[in-house]
Design an enzyme around this catalytic site. Structure first.
Site, mmCIF file in Angstrom:
data_model
loop_
_atom_site.group_PDB
_atom_site.id
_atom_site.type_symbol
_atom_site.label_atom_id
_atom_site.label_comp_id
_atom_site.label_asym_id
_atom_site.label_seq_id
_atom_site.Cartn_x
_atom_site.Cartn_y
_atom_site.Cartn_z
ATOM 1 N N ARG A 146 21.421 -4.561 4.036
ATOM 2 C CA ARG A 146 22.368 -4.199 2.964
ATOM 3 C C ARG A 146 23.823 -4.494 3.275
ATOM 4 N NH1 ARG A 146 19.601 1.560 2.123
ATOM 5 N NH2 ARG A 146 17.745 0.874 1.006
ATOM 6 N N THR A 179 0.817 -1.218 0.000
ATOM 7 C CA THR A 179 0.000 0.000 0.000
ATOM 8 C C THR A 179 0.849 1.265 0.000
ATOM 9 O OG1 THR A 179 -0.082 -0.159 2.391
ATOM 10 C CG2 THR A 179 -1.969 -1.053 1.188
ATOM 11 N N ARG A 222 -3.506 -2.771 9.541
ATOM 12 C CA ARG A 222 -4.283 -1.562 9.246
ATOM 13 C C ARG A 222 -4.823 -1.568 7.811
ATOM 14 N NH1 ARG A 222 -2.441 4.043 8.333
ATOM 15 N NH2 ARG A 222 -0.329 3.267 8.136
ATOM 16 N N ARG A 273 17.483 17.160 1.453
ATOM 17 C CA ARG A 273 16.080 17.028 1.037
ATOM 18 C C ARG A 273 15.661 18.331 0.391
ATOM 19 N NH1 ARG A 273 13.722 12.401 1.055
ATOM 20 N NH2 ARG A 273 14.156 12.068 3.243
ATOM 21 N N CYS A 296 18.397 4.409 -2.656
ATOM 22 C CA CYS A 296 18.045 5.042 -3.939
ATOM 23 C C CYS A 296 19.143 5.959 -4.490
ATOM 24 C CB CYS A 296 16.737 5.820 -3.797
ATOM 25 S SG CYS A 296 16.509 6.607 -2.191
ATOM 26 N N GLN A 330 17.357 15.385 -2.822
ATOM 27 C CA GLN A 330 16.447 14.240 -2.773
ATOM 28 C C GLN A 330 14.970 14.625 -2.630
ATOM 29 O OE1 GLN A 330 19.820 11.617 -0.459
ATOM 30 N NE2 GLN A 330 17.738 10.816 -0.360
ATOM 31 N N HIS A 371 15.446 12.070 -7.692
ATOM 32 C CA HIS A 371 16.622 12.553 -6.965
ATOM 33 C C HIS A 371 17.640 13.079 -7.983
ATOM 34 C CE1 HIS A 371 15.004 10.826 -3.434
ATOM 35 N NE2 HIS A 371 15.884 9.878 -3.160
#
Ligand code: 25A
Ligand code: L14
Length: 399
Positions: free
Chosen positions: A151, A63, A91, A286, A180, A207, A293
């Site tokens: 990772r 979702t 949920r 950000r 990413c 980003q 990005h």
């Protein structure tokens, strides 16, 4: 709602009105000059053989912003799944997510759901991956995990299919999808590294808010609307207001005063490139962009590489599109990369302060190549290499 160019526009052909199977019978009948019943028998034999090869794929976190894109990517790339099963938290259980022309009912993720599933692509956050991925591997289900949880674990390959697909050989059931910002950087840097030996990388990222999922997208949208209506913007998701601002803080701060996002780029690049001589230093920022990005990347190489040579190498590189024509004001832009699969490289020029240096501007869709697409490409590579199944199911289970 901010729209994403190129999304959801896969036109379906409905020209003949025939089902795919009926068209196939008729084509075979025509081509092989056999009767309709012979053609029917022939086709049903092929379909029987195909249906013996069941391939069940789960999307965990279906979702979310990335999960929805995973479903879209599986469908648009015709991933040969015989069944796709969406999972999310309690949920969301019972709600529906779009898959092709239909909808799938979301199931609640539990430890015992992985029996009979071949591949599970996770994007439900680090703690969910940490908890559930070992149960999947123990059930013989391969996990392709989009979180940061696995990772740097030595048991887990960290894979970008254009860069190190062979790292998948001998996997133990959990495969990690890199961060990413790292993915798009290594897609562009690997061919330059092979040609000239990269020694040092200085990267600054710009980003998009979609990196934080739906909540990041909502935060920027809400703040812009509030400010447009002369209201005080509410700050909920990021440490500061993101609307009309840049925030040099992604993920948590570490003891060395770098953020975890910055150190992911340092460590993941070395693991993917399999070369500890590639030194990376990063500043992750950000910016108020919804999708895509961007990265300013300065590299220093062992051997001299002219801008022209770099452009020629990148023009041949898999997954890369050179888009670099300053006189025509053509540079990679986040708004153009959004909804696309390629990693775009432009502003290719020599760094005039050192003998062997280059500057690049690298842009990709963080939700596609940065997450969903890379994960689906890993799944495709597993099929191509015949690497389904988990040989030792006990690797991640403590005895
Ligand atoms: O640990 P990490 O690596 O740091 O990752 C943290 C988060 O980053 C995103 C992803 O968010 C993840 O939760 N992410 C991870 N890798 C990424 C990457 N490479 C990345 N983003 C970009 N690039 P997300 O929003 O994309 O996905 C969240 C999904 O995870 C489900 N989930 C959470 N806990 C779960 C779980 N599923 C199973 N078991 C659990 N314990 C989550 O389901 C969602 O599908 P949900 O039911 O909790 O959410 C239903 C809907 O609600 C939205 N939503 C969630 N939180 C908020 C929200 N909307 C507004 N505000 C919120 N605070 C969801 O987007 C979804 O639509
Ligand atoms: O390690 O932009 O995949 O907030 C997930 C969240 C990368 C950054 C990860 C973001 C992170 C992303």
């Amino acid at each position: 709602m901010p729209s994403k160019k190129g999304y959801g526009f896969r036109a379906k052909s409905a020209s003949t009105g025939l089902t795919a199977a009926a068209t196939r019978y008729m084509n075979i009948e025509r081509l092989a000059k056999i009767t309709r019943s012979e053609a029917f028998l022939f086709c049903s034999r092929i379909e029987d053989t195909m249906s013996e090869k069941k391939l069940v794929v789960a999307v965990v976190g279906a979702t979310g912003a990335v999960g929805r894109e995973m479903l879209k990517t599986l469908e648009s790339r015709n991933f040969p799944a015989t069944e796709v099963v969406p999972f999310a938290s309690a949920r969301s259980a019972g709600t529906k997510v779009p898959y092709g022309d239909s909808e799938l009912v979301v199931r609640e993720l539990k430890e015992d759901v992985f029996e009979g599933i071949d591949i599970a692509i996770f994007s439900a956050g680090g703690s969910t991956s940490e908890k559930y991925a070992p149960h999947a591997a123990a059930a013989g289900c391969i996990v392709v995990d989009n979180s940061s949880a696995w990772r740097m674990d030595e048991r887990c390959p960290l894979v970008v299919p254009e860069v190190n697909p062979d790292a998948l050989e001998g996997h133990n059931g959990i495969i990690a999808n890199p961060n990413c910002s790292t993915i798009q950087m290594v897609v562009a840097l690997k061919p330059l590294h092979d040609a000239a030996g990269i020694r040092r990388v200085v990267v600054s990222t710009y980003q998009a808010v979609s990196g934080s999922g739906q909540k990041g997208i909502s935060e920027l949208e809400t703040q812009v609307r509030q400010m447009f209506n002369l209201k005080e913007p509410e700050v909920n998701v990021y440490p500061h207001r993101i609307a009309f601002n840049c925030i040099p803080h992604i993920d948590v701060f570490l003891e060395n005063d770098y953020t975890k996002e910055e150190m992911k780029m340092v460590h993941e690049t070395v693991k993917i490139m399999r070369d500890p001589n590639v030194k990376v230093t990063a500043t992750c920022v950000r910016v108020p962009v919804f999708y895509g990005h961007s990265e300013s990347v300065n590299i220093e190489t062992e051997r001299k590489l002219s801008a022209k040579e770099a452009r020629a190498i990148l023009a041949q590189a898999p997954g890369v599109q050179v888009y670099d024509n300053p006189s025509e004001k053509m540079h990679p832009l986040a708004i153009d990369a959004a909804g696309e699969d390629q990693t775009y490289v432009g502003r290719i020029r020599e760094d005039e302060t050192i003998p062997n240096g280059l500057n690049l501007w690298i842009v990709a869709d963080n939700i596609r190549k940065g997450a969903a697409l890379n994960a689906v490409q890993i799944a495709e590579e597993l099929l191509r290499r015949d690497l389904l199944g988990v040989k030792d199911r006990t690797v991640f289970i403590k005895k």
